[in-house]
Scaffold this motif. Structure first.
Motif, PDB file in Angstrom:
ATOM      1  N   GLN A 189      -5.641   0.203   5.402  1.00  0.00           N
ATOM      2  CA  GLN A 189      -6.277  -0.182   4.146  1.00  0.00           C
ATOM      3  C   GLN A 189      -5.572  -1.364   3.487  1.00  0.00           C
ATOM      4  OE1 GLN A 189      -5.818   3.611   2.215  1.00  0.00           O
ATOM      5  NE2 GLN A 189      -7.922   4.277   2.662  1.00  0.00           N
ATOM      6  N   LEU A 190      -4.255  -1.375   3.562  1.00  0.00           N
ATOM      7  CA  LEU A 190      -3.483  -2.392   2.848  1.00  0.00           C
ATOM      8  C   LEU A 190      -3.479  -3.739   3.535  1.00  0.00           C
ATOM      9  CD1 LEU A 190      -1.543  -3.282   0.610  1.00  0.00           C
ATOM     10  CD2 LEU A 190       0.335  -2.310   1.970  1.00  0.00           C
ATOM     11  N   ARG A 191      -3.313  -3.749   4.847  1.00  0.00           N
ATOM     12  CA  ARG A 191      -3.079  -5.009   5.570  1.00  0.00           C
ATOM     13  C   ARG A 191      -4.163  -6.062   5.303  1.00  0.00           C
ATOM     14  NH1 ARG A 191      -1.665  -2.793   9.854  1.00  0.00           N
ATOM     15  NH2 ARG A 191       0.591  -3.066   9.794  1.00  0.00           N
ATOM     16  N   PRO A 192      -5.462  -5.748   5.441  1.00  0.00           N
ATOM     17  CA  PRO A 192      -6.466  -6.800   5.195  1.00  0.00           C
ATOM     18  C   PRO A 192      -6.508  -7.267   3.750  1.00  0.00           C
ATOM     19  CG  PRO A 192      -7.524  -4.675   5.557  1.00  0.00           C
ATOM     20  CD  PRO A 192      -6.079  -4.493   5.905  1.00  0.00           C
ATOM     21  N   ARG A 193      -6.126  -6.418   2.812  1.00  0.00           N
ATOM     22  CA  ARG A 193      -6.168  -6.795   1.396  1.00  0.00           C
ATOM     23  C   ARG A 193      -5.063  -7.779   1.040  1.00  0.00           C
ATOM     24  NH1 ARG A 193      -6.466  -1.218  -1.810  1.00  0.00           N
ATOM     25  NH2 ARG A 193      -6.577  -2.648  -3.594  1.00  0.00           N
ATOM     26  N   TYR A 244      17.570   0.422   7.776  1.00  0.00           N
ATOM     27  CA  TYR A 244      16.995  -0.815   7.276  1.00  0.00           C
ATOM     28  C   TYR A 244      17.821  -1.300   6.081  1.00  0.00           C
ATOM     29  CZ  TYR A 244      12.858   0.693   9.884  1.00  0.00           C
ATOM     30  OH  TYR A 244      11.999   1.119  10.862  1.00  0.00           O
ATOM     31  N   ARG A 245      18.022  -2.589   5.988  1.00  0.00           N
ATOM     32  CA  ARG A 245      18.624  -3.185   4.802  1.00  0.00           C
ATOM     33  C   ARG A 245      17.530  -3.425   3.777  1.00  0.00           C
ATOM     34  NH1 ARG A 245      20.709  -6.887   7.166  1.00  0.00           N
ATOM     35  NH2 ARG A 245      22.891  -6.190   7.271  1.00  0.00           N
ATOM     36  N   VAL A 246      17.724  -2.974   2.562  1.00  0.00           N
ATOM     37  CA  VAL A 246      16.734  -3.151   1.507  1.00  0.00           C
ATOM     38  C   VAL A 246      16.878  -4.561   0.939  1.00  0.00           C
ATOM     39  CG1 VAL A 246      15.884  -2.348  -0.719  1.00  0.00           C
ATOM     40  CG2 VAL A 246      16.750  -0.692   0.956  1.00  0.00           C
ATOM     41  N   LEU A 247      15.822  -5.356   1.071  1.00  0.00           N
ATOM     42  CA  LEU A 247      15.837  -6.721   0.557  1.00  0.00           C
ATOM     43  C   LEU A 247      15.338  -6.783  -0.876  1.00  0.00           C
ATOM     44  CD1 LEU A 247      14.405  -8.561   3.702  1.00  0.00           C
ATOM     45  CD2 LEU A 247      16.805  -8.178   3.080  1.00  0.00           C
ATOM     46  N   GLU A 248      14.294  -6.017  -1.160  1.00  0.00           N
ATOM     47  CA  GLU A 248      13.756  -6.040  -2.521  1.00  0.00           C
ATOM     48  C   GLU A 248      12.896  -4.815  -2.757  1.00  0.00           C
ATOM     49  OE1 GLU A 248      11.661  -9.190  -5.625  1.00  0.00           O
ATOM     50  OE2 GLU A 248      12.183  -9.783  -3.585  1.00  0.00           O
ATOM     51  N   ARG A 249      12.952  -4.330  -3.991  1.00  0.00           N
ATOM     52  CA  ARG A 249      12.089  -3.228  -4.416  1.00  0.00           C
ATOM     53  C   ARG A 249      10.939  -3.816  -5.225  1.00  0.00           C
ATOM     54  NH1 ARG A 249      14.044   2.137  -7.799  1.00  0.00           N
ATOM     55  NH2 ARG A 249      11.970   2.901  -8.374  1.00  0.00           N
ATOM     56  N   LEU A 250       9.703  -3.455  -4.869  1.00  0.00           N
ATOM     57  CA  LEU A 250       8.519  -4.015  -5.498  1.00  0.00           C
ATOM     58  C   LEU A 250       7.604  -2.877  -5.952  1.00  0.00           C
ATOM     59  CD1 LEU A 250       7.752  -6.695  -2.756  1.00  0.00           C
ATOM     60  CD2 LEU A 250       8.726  -7.173  -5.021  1.00  0.00           C
ATOM     61  N   PRO A 251       6.779  -3.133  -6.963  1.00  0.00           N
ATOM     62  CA  PRO A 251       5.792  -2.103  -7.337  1.00  0.00           C
ATOM     63  C   PRO A 251       4.721  -1.980  -6.256  1.00  0.00           C
ATOM     64  CG  PRO A 251       5.411  -4.120  -8.568  1.00  0.00           C
ATOM     65  CD  PRO A 251       6.706  -4.327  -7.821  1.00  0.00           C
ATOM     66  N   LEU A 252       4.152  -0.808  -6.127  1.00  0.00           N
ATOM     67  CA  LEU A 252       3.087  -0.600  -5.147  1.00  0.00           C
ATOM     68  C   LEU A 252       1.777  -1.090  -5.762  1.00  0.00           C
ATOM     69  CD1 LEU A 252       2.252   0.301  -2.406  1.00  0.00           C
ATOM     70  CD2 LEU A 252       2.190   2.660  -3.191  1.00  0.00           C
ATOM     71  N   ASP A 253       1.665  -2.417  -5.836  1.00  0.00           N
ATOM     72  CA  ASP A 253       0.517  -3.101  -6.414  1.00  0.00           C
ATOM     73  C   ASP A 253       0.091  -4.183  -5.435  1.00  0.00           C
ATOM     74  OD1 ASP A 253      -0.603  -5.536  -7.994  1.00  0.00           O
ATOM     75  OD2 ASP A 253      -0.820  -3.860  -9.396  1.00  0.00           O
ATOM     76  N   VAL A 254      -1.154  -4.136  -4.970  1.00  0.00           N
ATOM     77  CA  VAL A 254      -1.609  -5.044  -3.920  1.00  0.00           C
ATOM     78  C   VAL A 254      -1.453  -6.501  -4.321  1.00  0.00           C
ATOM     79  CG1 VAL A 254      -3.585  -5.755  -2.529  1.00  0.00           C
ATOM     80  CG2 VAL A 254      -3.192  -3.328  -2.968  1.00  0.00           C
ATOM     81  N   LYS A 255      -1.813  -6.851  -5.560  1.00  0.00           N
ATOM     82  CA  LYS A 255      -1.714  -8.244  -6.005  1.00  0.00           C
ATOM     83  C   LYS A 255      -0.267  -8.719  -6.013  1.00  0.00           C
ATOM     84  CE  LYS A 255      -5.936  -8.363  -8.805  1.00  0.00           C
ATOM     85  NZ  LYS A 255      -6.511  -8.586 -10.162  1.00  0.00           N
ATOM     86  N   VAL A 256       0.625  -7.869  -6.488  1.00  0.00           N
ATOM     87  CA  VAL A 256       2.042  -8.241  -6.512  1.00  0.00           C
ATOM     88  C   VAL A 256       2.583  -8.395  -5.097  1.00  0.00           C
ATOM     89  CG1 VAL A 256       4.355  -7.487  -7.180  1.00  0.00           C
ATOM     90  CG2 VAL A 256       2.434  -7.173  -8.752  1.00  0.00           C
TER      91      VAL A 256
END
Length: 389
Positions: A357-361, A319-331
């Protein structure tokens, strides 16, 4: 299935009727069964033929066109090796120079058929009488293959064979599937046969603990089209090497990797993420793969590799990494909304949050599609937005 039903299933009348139902849609089953009974067929025969036709349909993806000449019961079909795996087992015994092989746990005979098709003699043992009846039909095209109903370990001494194969049952009343003490026949008794025969092969569940692999055996974890289906324990002339190996089968291609089970070094995230095949991970060969590719782990405890340049390998998906993000649902929700993402493929390793758990949120409503990897990077939770290479 009881023995009488097994004999009915393997009868010429049932085979002929089941063959005529090959293309019957499951949604038409009730109407077809009624029509057959009205035509004068006995209800028991109709039920057996309908069931056999249904099981053959289910078996084709696993066994190919050979399923149309075989007889089944549901439990046996669920436990049968895939055709590609059975062919790999048979290849080992042929390469070992065996002339006849005992299958200690024949089931419906899928593995024994593959061995017989290589021109080797087969003695197939089956403890369940009904299953033995079905296996005898499935092996009937080969005159040098025979089925014996009984305790294989008790009767093996009288079989004139130089190779032994076993696929022990791996479930018990406690529900555990990977404890060798729960295998039937007992795994240690089967492995002890290695000193008495030219070649020994044992199919075990892919969750088999590494410490259960005897010294001097080859343990090969096998994945087929991305699914890890088994670990084969091979000894004597059937072993190509001692130690661990992984075989990745994709379509007609086969790729093998072997080596010591050393851990790979960890380091910073590069431009590309590599997800090793499950067989490589189960075999403990991520370190070998990393050394071959010039890659390293993203975290000491996580089986994701990373590199700065694109790498093509059959042993990992890139996979090509497009962006690194914090594991924060709002972000994550904000960033995905900004990219008009409506469909998300979620991979995870080393985090408790599940895709369900994550997808619907995230409440995504966009038109685009993306892949999100939830993992640990340098000891911290993170989310990576990636795209398949």
């Amino acid at each position: 299935m009881d023995p009488a039903t097994a004999r009915l299933t393997a009868s010429p009348a049932c085979l002929e009727l089941a063959a005529s139902l090959r293309d019957t849609s499951p949604r038409d089953a009730l109407a077809v069964a009624g029509r057959l009974r009205k035509a004068g067929h006995e209800p028991a025969l109709v039920a057996a033929a309908m069931s056999l036709a249904e099981l053959r349909r289910e078996a084709r993806p696993r066994l190919g066109d050979a399923a149309d000449a075989m007889v089944f019961h549901r439990a046996g079909l669920e436990q049968a090796s895939r055709a590609v795996a059975s062919a790999l087992h048979a290849e080992r015994f042929a390469e070992a120079g065996c002339r006849a092989v005992a299958d200690l746990t024949a089931g419906l005979g899928a593995d024994a058929r593959a061995v017989a098709a290589r021109g080797l003699g087969v003695v197939a043992f089956e403890a369940d009488e009904a299953t033995a009846v079905l296996a005898a039909h499935n092996l009937s095209p080969w005159p040098d293959a025979r089925v014996i109903h009984g305790d294989s370990l008790a009767l093996l001494e009288g079989a004139d064979v130089d190779g032994v194969f076993a696929d022990p049952a791996r479930r018990n009343a406690r529900g555990r599937r990977h404890d060798p003490a729960d295998y039937s026949p007992p795994l240690d008794q089967v492995l002890d046969l290695a000193t008495r025969y030219r070649a020994l092969g044992v199919k075990a569940g892919p969750g088999l603990p590494h410490e259960a692999v005897p010294e001097g055996f080859e343990a090969q974890w096998v994945s087929v089209d991305g699914d890890v289906v088994e670990v084969g324990l091979w000894a004597g002339a059937a072993a190509r090497r001692a130690g661990h190996s992984a075989l990745v089968v994709r379509g007609e291609e086969r790729h093998e990797i072997a080596g010591p089970t050393d851990r790979a070094p960890a380091g910073p995230l590069g431009a590309y993420l590599l997800e090793p095949d499950g067989a490589v991970i189960r075999a403990g060969l991520v370190g070998v793969l990393a050394a071959q590719l010039g890659a390293h782990l993203v975290d000491p405890s996580i089986a994701y590799l990373t590199a700065d340049a694109p790498i093509a390998t059959p042993f990992a998906r890139a996979y090509r990494v497009l962006e690194r993000l914090p594991l924060d649902v709002k972000v994550l929700a904000r960033e995905l909304h900004a990219r008009d993402i409506g469909t998300i493929d979620i991979k995870k390793r080393g985090v408790d949050l599940t895709p369900e758990q994550l997808r619907p949120r995230l409440k995504l409503r966009g038109s685009g599609r993306a892949t999100l990897v939830l993992t640990r990077l340098e000891g911290r939770h993170a989310a990576l937005l990636v795209e398949p290479v």
